[in-house]
Design a protein around this motif. Sequence first.
Motif, PDB file in Angstrom:
ATOM      1  N   GLU A 131       3.552  59.594  -8.691  1.00  0.00           N
ATOM      2  CA  GLU A 131       4.816  59.133  -9.256  1.00  0.00           C
ATOM      3  C   GLU A 131       5.449  58.066  -8.368  1.00  0.00           C
ATOM      4  O   GLU A 131       5.967  57.056  -8.864  1.00  0.00           O
ATOM      5  N   PHE A 132       5.405  58.287  -7.063  1.00  0.00           N
ATOM      6  CA  PHE A 132       5.952  57.302  -6.126  1.00  0.00           C
ATOM      7  C   PHE A 132       5.189  55.989  -6.236  1.00  0.00           C
ATOM      8  O   PHE A 132       5.788  54.906  -6.273  1.00  0.00           O
ATOM      9  N   PHE A 133       3.875  56.079  -6.289  1.00  0.00           N
ATOM     10  CA  PHE A 133       3.039  54.882  -6.366  1.00  0.00           C
ATOM     11  C   PHE A 133       3.332  54.094  -7.642  1.00  0.00           C
ATOM     12  O   PHE A 133       3.491  52.867  -7.613  1.00  0.00           O
ATOM     13  N   LYS A 134       3.422  54.775  -8.764  1.00  0.00           N
ATOM     14  CA  LYS A 134       3.654  54.096 -10.043  1.00  0.00           C
ATOM     15  C   LYS A 134       5.054  53.490 -10.125  1.00  0.00           C
ATOM     16  O   LYS A 134       5.294  52.569 -10.904  1.00  0.00           O
ATOM     17  N   THR A 135       5.967  54.005  -9.313  1.00  0.00           N
ATOM     18  CA  THR A 135       7.337  53.489  -9.315  1.00  0.00           C
ATOM     19  C   THR A 135       7.499  52.286  -8.398  1.00  0.00           C
ATOM     20  O   THR A 135       8.132  51.289  -8.775  1.00  0.00           O
ATOM     21  N   TYR A 136       6.907  52.366  -7.199  1.00  0.00           N
ATOM     22  CA  TYR A 136       7.197  51.360  -6.174  1.00  0.00           C
ATOM     23  C   TYR A 136       6.035  50.429  -5.843  1.00  0.00           C
ATOM     24  O   TYR A 136       6.271  49.301  -5.416  1.00  0.00           O
ATOM     25  N   TYR A 137       4.802  50.852  -6.002  1.00  0.00           N
ATOM     26  CA  TYR A 137       3.655  49.998  -5.674  1.00  0.00           C
ATOM     27  C   TYR A 137       3.237  49.229  -6.924  1.00  0.00           C
ATOM     28  O   TYR A 137       2.141  49.388  -7.442  1.00  0.00           O
ATOM     29  N   THR A 138       4.142  48.385  -7.388  1.00  0.00           N
ATOM     30  CA  THR A 138       3.984  47.691  -8.658  1.00  0.00           C
ATOM     31  C   THR A 138       4.142  46.184  -8.459  1.00  0.00           C
ATOM     32  O   THR A 138       4.723  45.738  -7.463  1.00  0.00           O
ATOM     33  N   PRO A 139       3.648  45.369  -9.395  1.00  0.00           N
ATOM     34  CA  PRO A 139       3.743  43.912  -9.227  1.00  0.00           C
ATOM     35  C   PRO A 139       5.167  43.403  -9.058  1.00  0.00           C
ATOM     36  O   PRO A 139       5.416  42.491  -8.265  1.00  0.00           O
ATOM     37  N   ASN A 140       6.120  43.982  -9.783  1.00  0.00           N
ATOM     38  CA  ASN A 140       7.498  43.498  -9.710  1.00  0.00           C
ATOM     39  C   ASN A 140       8.227  43.952  -8.452  1.00  0.00           C
ATOM     40  O   ASN A 140       9.356  43.530  -8.200  1.00  0.00           O
ATOM     41  N   ASN A 141       7.589  44.792  -7.638  1.00  0.00           N
ATOM     42  CA  ASN A 141       8.208  45.231  -6.382  1.00  0.00           C
ATOM     43  C   ASN A 141       7.356  44.827  -5.185  1.00  0.00           C
ATOM     44  O   ASN A 141       7.478  45.393  -4.106  1.00  0.00           O
ATOM     45  N   CYS A 142       6.496  43.838  -5.382  1.00  0.00           N
ATOM     46  CA  CYS A 142       5.531  43.459  -4.352  1.00  0.00           C
ATOM     47  C   CYS A 142       5.623  41.962  -4.064  1.00  0.00           C
ATOM     48  O   CYS A 142       5.840  41.154  -4.970  1.00  0.00           O
ATOM     49  N   SER A 143       5.461  41.599  -2.811  1.00  0.00           N
ATOM     50  CA  SER A 143       5.325  40.197  -2.411  1.00  0.00           C
ATOM     51  C   SER A 143       3.927  40.005  -1.830  1.00  0.00           C
ATOM     52  O   SER A 143       3.503  40.769  -0.959  1.00  0.00           O
ATOM     53  N   LEU A 144       3.222  38.998  -2.311  1.00  0.00           N
ATOM     54  CA  LEU A 144       1.876  38.690  -1.837  1.00  0.00           C
ATOM     55  C   LEU A 144       1.929  37.409  -1.012  1.00  0.00           C
ATOM     56  O   LEU A 144       2.423  36.383  -1.483  1.00  0.00           O
ATOM     57  N   VAL A 145       1.442  37.467   0.215  1.00  0.00           N
ATOM     58  CA  VAL A 145       1.456  36.311   1.110  1.00  0.00           C
ATOM     59  C   VAL A 145       0.029  35.982   1.522  1.00  0.00           C
ATOM     60  O   VAL A 145      -0.716  36.870   1.954  1.00  0.00           O
TER      61      VAL A 145
END
Length: 291
Positions: A131-145
């Motif tokens: 549940e935590f992963f599906k909530t926070y480890y998502t494209p809209n909550n991620c920055s890719l550098v």
Amino acid sequence: MMFEGSKNAKQHYLTYMERAGANMREGGVNGTTSFDRTNYFETVPREALEYVLWLESDRMGYLTDVLTQEKLDNQRDVVKNERRQSYENVPYGRAFQMIFENLFPKGHPYSWLVIGSQEDLNAASTEDVKEFFKTYYTPNNCSLVIAGDFETEEAKRLVEKYFAPFDPGPPLERPRLWIPKLDGEKRISVLDRVPQERLYLIWPSPAYFYSGDAELDLASRILSQGKNSRLYKTLVYDKQIASDVSAFNYSLEISGAFGVVATARPSQRLDEIERVIDEEIERFALTGDVG
């Protein structure tokens, strides 16, 4: 859990990093967590860019597909051991847990350690992790550098190829500024088996980039950076009542903490060290004298 394998890369993540020619000896592959964010990074040859983007996309999209109780138990033990080594079985390790519990009010996201408690770790289930992963480890909550020697347009194409298929997660509300206001002075005394007594003086401070943040960064350096700094020269060199002293401005996203930490020399009193620190800070605040 991010290193335990995903749907299409089922082995340990470091196995794939070794195949990619990653720099494994200089901290080039790891993950870190703070109060405000978690990050994962790898340093690889330019030829491995597509390979690591595929691996990262597989972790984002399909890690929970292969999450098992065994994997959770393994990582739980790793984190519990890290907590023991960093906080429970090390001199002065409990200090900042107690400081943040008392500096920030109950319910404030900075009022507990990032690593959590042993009780929290024991209680976590595979469903909690999913549940935590599906909530926070998502494209809209991620920055890719991506940094280094690469072709910009090709990198954009690869990012689109591997990450565009993923749907965004649920909308997340950003935490609001929450700088605590203390009703008065708090004093906490703790007895522990440590080689020398230590004094911690901590104040609430601005969040990063807010008014006063840069000034406190500068103040902490003037007060304690180098042997000629105000606090070091007075406490360690001139009066010889402390064996070390440091000042810091720990600014975070919604609040911060400014602190001075001094370790007493044998037979020296903490109240005397506190008095001298107060005098030096007051003199600096009134005159701006850096020498």
